[in-house]
Scaffold this motif. Structure first.
Motif, mmCIF file in Angstrom:
data_model
loop_
_atom_site.group_PDB
_atom_site.id
_atom_site.type_symbol
_atom_site.label_atom_id
_atom_site.label_comp_id
_atom_site.label_asym_id
_atom_site.label_seq_id
_atom_site.Cartn_x
_atom_site.Cartn_y
_atom_site.Cartn_z
ATOM 1 N N LEU A 89 0.823 -1.212 0.000
ATOM 2 C CA LEU A 89 0.000 0.000 0.000
ATOM 3 C C LEU A 89 0.859 1.265 0.000
ATOM 4 O O LEU A 89 0.513 2.261 -0.642
ATOM 5 C CB LEU A 89 -0.930 -0.005 1.214
ATOM 6 N N LEU A 90 1.975 1.217 0.705
ATOM 7 C CA LEU A 90 2.886 2.363 0.688
ATOM 8 C C LEU A 90 3.518 2.543 -0.692
ATOM 9 O O LEU A 90 3.763 3.672 -1.132
ATOM 10 C CB LEU A 90 3.973 2.185 1.747
ATOM 11 N N ALA A 91 3.753 1.429 -1.369
ATOM 12 C CA ALA A 91 4.396 1.493 -2.684
ATOM 13 C C ALA A 91 3.478 2.103 -3.735
ATOM 14 O O ALA A 91 3.941 2.814 -4.633
ATOM 15 C CB ALA A 91 4.840 0.097 -3.114
ATOM 16 N N VAL A 92 2.178 1.837 -3.642
ATOM 17 C CA VAL A 92 1.257 2.368 -4.659
ATOM 18 C C VAL A 92 0.897 3.829 -4.397
ATOM 19 O O VAL A 92 0.265 4.473 -5.237
ATOM 20 C CB VAL A 92 -0.031 1.519 -4.736
ATOM 21 N N ARG A 93 1.276 4.344 -3.225
ATOM 22 C CA ARG A 93 1.118 5.771 -2.904
ATOM 23 C C ARG A 93 -0.331 6.260 -3.044
ATOM 24 O O ARG A 93 -0.614 7.227 -3.746
ATOM 25 C CB ARG A 93 2.038 6.622 -3.779
ATOM 26 N N PRO A 95 -3.672 8.167 -1.901
ATOM 27 C CA PRO A 95 -3.886 9.379 -1.098
ATOM 28 C C PRO A 95 -4.335 9.023 0.323
ATOM 29 O O PRO A 95 -5.130 8.088 0.509
ATOM 30 C CB PRO A 95 -5.004 10.112 -1.850
ATOM 31 N N PRO A 96 -3.862 9.743 1.320
ATOM 32 C CA PRO A 96 -4.214 9.422 2.716
ATOM 33 C C PRO A 96 -5.710 9.443 2.994
ATOM 34 O O PRO A 96 -6.191 8.703 3.851
ATOM 35 C CB PRO A 96 -3.481 10.512 3.515
ATOM 36 N N ALA A 102 -11.981 4.783 4.421
ATOM 37 C CA ALA A 102 -12.175 3.352 4.676
ATOM 38 C C ALA A 102 -12.327 3.088 6.170
ATOM 39 O O ALA A 102 -13.183 2.299 6.600
ATOM 40 C CB ALA A 102 -11.008 2.556 4.108
ATOM 41 N N PHE A 103 -11.521 3.769 6.964
ATOM 42 C CA PHE A 103 -11.597 3.604 8.418
ATOM 43 C C PHE A 103 -12.946 4.075 8.955
ATOM 44 O O PHE A 103 -13.579 3.396 9.774
ATOM 45 C CB PHE A 103 -10.462 4.385 9.081
#
Length: 264
Positions: A89-93, A95-96, A102-103
């Protein structure tokens, strides 16, 4: 003989720490620290631990520690794959704000799953029909679905047996609110409560239906044996009670979960 009394608030904190999800988080954090320490330890020797290797090491350590802590078997693949998923998930970057959305969507749905170990499981129409056939013929039947989700079963039964009292209890706020609103819009007589079924007496119900999880079944069985009246029926979809032979075993849908029943 003197007694040692725990300080107020100690018991709830201990209970939270014993929750499998909390233990899994602690294990995952410890595994991360362990891998970082290992990488720092071998760095002076010119050995570089790649991100991929560190991720796999963390997952393997977390899975091994979860097994050592005797967490349920399904925690092992979750623990192993969690760091892998984080790296991907960090690799695909992304948006926050996607993670925040989702949370916020999942929070009111799964709410206290970390404590109850009961995720959201919809039962399906085939199960509703099977349960309907098992209901006693008495007109004033009282039935409750513990962990009623969005209330589909309770509303179905209330519609087809209008003389009975059909209730659902749900801890997660989103399904509870949705079920109440849907019942009101449909003018369905089903009733829905928000709360923990562990705090609800089962003594007045003729039928209790549950679609919980393996972890919840021993406590539910103990509660049912202590509270449900003679001749009442406990139903559980998919998850049997360890050590208690069911009197009923049905397959509401081919290839679907089994429906178990015990007469009290």
């Amino acid at each position: 003989m003197s007694r040692v009394h725990a300080r107020p608030g100690t018991a709830p904190r201990i209970a939270i720490l014993r929750a499998p999800a909390v233990q899994a988080l602690i294990i995952q954090t410890f595994s991360f620290v362990l891998v970082v320490a290992l990488a720092l330890l071998v760095a002076p020797a010119g050995v570089e631990v790649s991100v991929a290797a560190a991720t796999l090491l963390q997952g393997a350590a977390a899975a091994a520690l979860s097994r050592w802590r005797r967490l349920a078997a399904w925690w092992l693949p979750i623990q192993f794959l969690f760091p892998v998923a984080v790296v991907v998930l960090l690799a695909v970057r992304l948006p926050p704000w996607i993670f925040l959305c989702a949370f916020l969507v999942l929070l009111p749905l799964y709410w206290t799953t970390f404590r109850t170990q009961v995720p959201f499981y919809p039962s399906g129409r085939a199960t509703w029909l099977a349960v309907e056939k098992l209901l006693p013929s008495k007109s004033d039947i009282r039935m409750i679905d513990i962990g009623s989700g969005f209330g589909g079963m309770v509303m179905h039964l209330a519609e087809h047996r209008p003389s009975g009292d059909f209730q659902g209890i749900e801890l997660a706020p989103l399904p509870w609110l949705a079920s109440r609103l849907i019942a009101r819009l449909r003018r369905n007589p089903a009733r829905f409560m928000r709360g923990d079924y562990e705090n609800l007496s089962l003594a007045s119900y003729d039928v209790v239906f549950a679609y919980l999880s393996p972890a919840a079944m021993p406590a539910l069985w103990h509660k049912a044996c202590a509270e449900m009246h003679s001749g009442s029926l406990l139903l559980s979809l998919e998850f049997p009670v360890p050590g208690a032979e069911p009197q009923l075993m049905l397959h509401p849908q081919e290839g679907g979960p089994e429906l178990y029943g015990w007469y009290m």
